[in-house]
Each structure stands twice: as structure tokens, then as C-alpha cells.
Design a protein around this motif. Sequence first.
Motif, PDB file in Angstrom:
ATOM      1  N   SER A  41       0.912  -1.116  -0.139  1.00 22.97           N
ATOM      2  CA  SER A  41      -0.020   0.064   0.089  1.00 22.97           C
ATOM      3  C   SER A  41       0.859   1.282  -0.085  1.00 22.97           C
ATOM      4  CB  SER A  41      -0.990   0.029   1.178  1.00 22.97           C
ATOM      5  OG  SER A  41      -1.616   1.326   1.420  1.00 22.97           O
ATOM      6  N   PRO A  42       0.515   2.274  -0.906  1.00 22.09           N
ATOM      7  CA  PRO A  42       1.180   3.617  -1.010  1.00 22.09           C
ATOM      8  C   PRO A  42       0.759   4.335   0.364  1.00 22.09           C
ATOM      9  CG  PRO A  42      -0.650   3.745  -2.356  1.00 22.09           C
ATOM     10  CD  PRO A  42      -0.705   2.171  -1.702  1.00 22.09           C
ATOM     11  N   MET A  43      -0.310   4.036   1.386  1.00 22.43           N
ATOM     12  CA  MET A  43      -0.594   4.793   2.392  1.00 22.43           C
ATOM     13  C   MET A  43      -0.493   3.878   3.464  1.00 22.43           C
ATOM     14  SD  MET A  43      -1.269   7.805   0.949  1.00 22.43           S
ATOM     15  CE  MET A  43      -2.039   8.567   2.440  1.00 22.43           C
ATOM     16  N   PRO A  44      -0.645   4.364   4.689  1.00 23.58           N
ATOM     17  CA  PRO A  44      -0.254   3.584   5.874  1.00 23.58           C
ATOM     18  C   PRO A  44      -1.525   3.127   6.112  1.00 23.58           C
ATOM     19  CG  PRO A  44       0.460   5.799   6.419  1.00 23.58           C
ATOM     20  CD  PRO A  44      -0.094   5.901   5.260  1.00 23.58           C
ATOM     21  N   MET A  45      -1.578   1.726   6.744  1.00 21.18           N
ATOM     22  CA  MET A  45      -2.718   0.896   6.922  1.00 21.18           C
ATOM     23  C   MET A  45      -3.350   1.139   8.644  1.00 21.18           C
ATOM     24  SD  MET A  45      -3.019  -0.506   4.222  1.00 21.18           S
ATOM     25  CE  MET A  45      -4.212  -1.610   4.616  1.00 21.18           C
ATOM     26  N   LEU A  46      -2.272   1.625   9.440  1.00 24.31           N
ATOM     27  CA  LEU A  46      -2.755   1.757  10.922  1.00 24.31           C
ATOM     28  C   LEU A  46      -2.095   3.341  11.367  1.00 24.31           C
ATOM     29  CD1 LEU A  46      -1.460  -1.503  12.509  1.00 24.31           C
ATOM     30  CD2 LEU A  46      -3.847  -0.952  11.723  1.00 24.31           C
ATOM     31  N   GLY A  47      -3.286   3.989  11.857  1.00 26.59           N
ATOM     32  CA  GLY A  47      -2.977   5.272  12.233  1.00 26.59           C
ATOM     33  C   GLY A  47      -2.900   5.398  13.399  1.00 26.59           C
ATOM     34  N   LYS A  48      -2.670   6.444  14.183  1.00 25.85           N
ATOM     35  CA  LYS A  48      -2.223   6.654  15.761  1.00 25.85           C
ATOM     36  C   LYS A  48      -3.786   6.428  16.512  1.00 25.85           C
ATOM     37  CE  LYS A  48      -0.559   9.858  19.025  1.00 25.85           C
ATOM     38  NZ  LYS A  48       0.376  11.224  19.191  1.00 25.85           N
ATOM     39  N   GLY A  49      -4.661   7.171  15.660  1.00 30.34           N
ATOM     40  CA  GLY A  49      -6.221   7.029  16.113  1.00 30.34           C
ATOM     41  C   GLY A  49      -6.643   5.649  16.399  1.00 30.34           C
ATOM     42  N   ASP A  97       3.593   0.765   6.484  1.00 30.53           N
ATOM     43  CA  ASP A  97       2.171   0.394   6.834  1.00 30.53           C
ATOM     44  C   ASP A  97       1.565   1.263   8.117  1.00 30.53           C
ATOM     45  OD1 ASP A  97       1.704  -0.768   4.480  1.00 30.53           O
ATOM     46  OD2 ASP A  97       2.188  -2.764   5.389  1.00 30.53           O
ATOM     47  N   ILE A  98       2.718   1.398   8.925  1.00 34.36           N
ATOM     48  CA  ILE A  98       2.124   1.812  10.372  1.00 34.36           C
ATOM     49  C   ILE A  98       2.658   3.289  10.462  1.00 34.36           C
ATOM     50  CG2 ILE A  98       2.228   1.613  12.940  1.00 34.36           C
ATOM     51  CD1 ILE A  98       2.519  -1.432  12.267  1.00 34.36           C
ATOM     52  N   GLU A  99       1.779   4.402  10.607  1.00 38.56           N
ATOM     53  CA  GLU A  99       2.463   5.759  10.924  1.00 38.56           C
ATOM     54  C   GLU A  99       3.210   5.649  12.070  1.00 38.56           C
ATOM     55  OE1 GLU A  99      -1.177   8.175  11.924  1.00 38.56           O
ATOM     56  OE2 GLU A  99      -1.585   8.265   9.606  1.00 38.56           O
TER      57      GLU A  99
END
Length: 427
Positions: free
Chosen positions: A249-257, A281-283
Motif C-alpha cells: 500500500s502507498p498509504m499507512p494501514m494503521l494510524g495513531k487514532g 504501513d504503520i504511521e
Amino acid sequence: MLLVLGINHTTAEIAVREQVAFGSAQLGVALDELRSLPSVLEASILSTCNRTELYCVLHGGSEQTVLDWLAGFHRLPIEALRECTYHYREGEAARHMMRVACGLDSMVLGEPQILGQLKEAYHRAREQQSLGSDLERLFQHTFAVAKQVRSETGIGENPVSVAYAAVNLAGRIFDDIRRSRALLIGAGETIELVARHLKKAGIQGIIVANRTRERAQALADEVDGVAIGLDELQSALVCADVVISSTGSPMPMLGKGMVETALKARKHRPVFMVDIAVPRDIEPQVGELDDIFLYTIDDLNEVISENRRSRESAAAQAEEIIVSNVSAWQHERRIRGAGDLIRRHRQQAEGVREEAEAQALAQLAQGQDPETVIRRLSQQLTNRLLHGTTLRLREASGAQRQDLVAAAEELLLDAPTPALESERTPS
């Protein structure tokens, strides 16, 4: 000129590497763009979590041409890339490519996954028709070398990989990993290896999350796990003590929220996370949370370095095999180069012959004396075939180019002249 230009885990941190990585959806466009540069005759792109490398055959260009294109494609300042890229030419480029294929340039010495990734890069370039004879032969030679190294050395013994290192590190974090549950995000080759290592370690449960549910299910079935879609990540995080992610994925899968919400539901029981993906994958901000132990692929170096010693002797043997094969590749390439010259020389001579033959046939059709026509034909052939060579020899002698004169003497005077058909004795 053969050129390899790249960036890898030894020259740049993950924050830089993820900016120059090529996603699968980008590769087709990238190859077309790179191949369309006036000086690029052939091109292939290898992009993994630890490296991005461009393999090119150039005519009249340089590594700066390729570096400018790489920076432009990813919209990055050229100065940021110049500091962390490397390049190799000709024999050194071939040697580097073979070392990569054998896992000698990998974070994990001798890891086998890179060979599959290199083969994928080769097939993708073939699909985009960006390969020519030079890169085609080099790839095939490289694959043969990697096979030889695997069969003749112990480079592949004692399983070591990024996946193994991730699970090994998890085992150090938890007193007893058998009482833990793991959430694996992705279902590619790396995650498959992670799943097998976790199952072998006796982990209590495995959840596999993937964009394609069917692929997740196939892996989950293999390790007695549970398959979910990416839309179920939030609920899966609540019961996961170990999270290992490796997607494209070009964008993170898991965010802080999302992770904060899961921690509250877990009553702040700690979670061990390893992000093997590039781009990540993880911010990175997730690592700031209490009770989260977040590691990236770069953090696995310590674990991996402990396993290098067992393979260093085999690596030395592999280096010797590569040196020998680079010489063989260069010899074969020089022979092919001479073959191209010979073909062009023959085509030129054939053109002269056809023109002289046409004139002679026309003269015979006009009723001219055959003996006179034949004599004239033989004189014309001699003069036309030798004119260019004679002129250049005189120029070389006048310029005191004794090297060219000596080469011409060896090439033109020492070779035996074949007999005419009528002079050959029947066998």
C-alpha cells in the motif's frame, strides 16, 4: 554502457527509501518513461523494501541522466538523492547484479527472497518490452549464477530472513509467545514466512488481514488461523499482542487514532508491532503511544547481524563464483560485439558484390565479351572491397597509429584465404 543506479538499506534510512519505492501500479508507467529517454536503450526496475535499483543499457548518456529521471518521477530534489545513491558500470554493474541475486548485498546475508523479486522485475520489464538483448542475457546469466551459488555453497543454510528476525524479536519481547495472538497484515511472501515462523513457535492464534479476502483465507488455512478483510482491522487490533505488517500500500494501514482506540479496549495491554513494509504501513506516530513497541525493518539489523556469521564462509565462496562468472559474461559479451561487427562487415561486402554482379550481368546481356566482363568484375570487386580499408590504413600510418596498423596486419594478412568452390576436393 551497462549501468546500475540504486539506493538501499546501507545508503539511506527507510524515510528516504519509501519515497523512491515503485508500487506495482507505477512500474508500467515508470518503465515506459525510463525507456523513452533518448539515451536509454534498455531498462528494468527492481523495487523492494530494502532497495530500489534501475538496470539500464545506455547509449551516449550517463548515470546523471538516470538519476535526474528518478528524482523527477518521484518529485524529489536531486540533492537529496545524490547523497544516498550509488552506481556501477559495465563489469562492476554485472557483479553487483549477481551479488544482489545471491543475497550477498541483502540486509539478511544470503536471503533467498531477493532472487524471486529480481525475477519478477525481469518479467515485468519483458511485459513492458523494455528489455533488449544485453539485459536479457545478463538476467539469464545472473539467474544461473544464483542457482550455482545455492547448489555449491552453504549460503542458504540456517534459515534467516526479515520474517525470521521479526518473529525472533517478538520472542524476546514476550516471556512466552505461545500465550500471544498475532495479527498479520498482508498475504505476500514475507507475511507467509512470518506466519510459518509464528506457527512453528507455537503462537496461540493468527489473524490474517488482506485486501483480497480469498488470499488471506488461503494463508490462514495453512497456519490454522482466521482470515479477515482490511475493514475489520479495528476489531482485530483489540485481541492482537503481535502485529506484523507488510503490504504494498502507498498509504499507512494503521494510524495513531485507530491504535489508541484499540489500546483503550485492551486496557492498555502492550502490543509489539513490526512494520516490514516500504512505504511504511504503520504511521511513525504510533510508536509514541504508551504500551506500543513499534519496530521498522531498519530496527531488525541487530537480530539479523547475529545470524550473519554462520553464512560468511559461504559468502566468500559465492564471491569467487561471481568473479569467475563476471569474467565469463564479459567474454561472451565481447564475442557478441565482434559478431555484430562481422555481420555489418559482411552486409557491406554483400552490397558491393550485388552491385558489381548486376553490372556484369547487364554487360553480358549487351553481348560484351565474357572474359573481359569477368576480368573487369574481379578488378572492381578488389578495388571496392579494399578501398575503405586501404584509405584508413594510410590515415592511421600518417597519424602514427601503429596499434591500428599492427592490428590490421594481424587481421588482414594472417587469416587463410578459403579456396574457391571449383578448387575444393570432393570428400
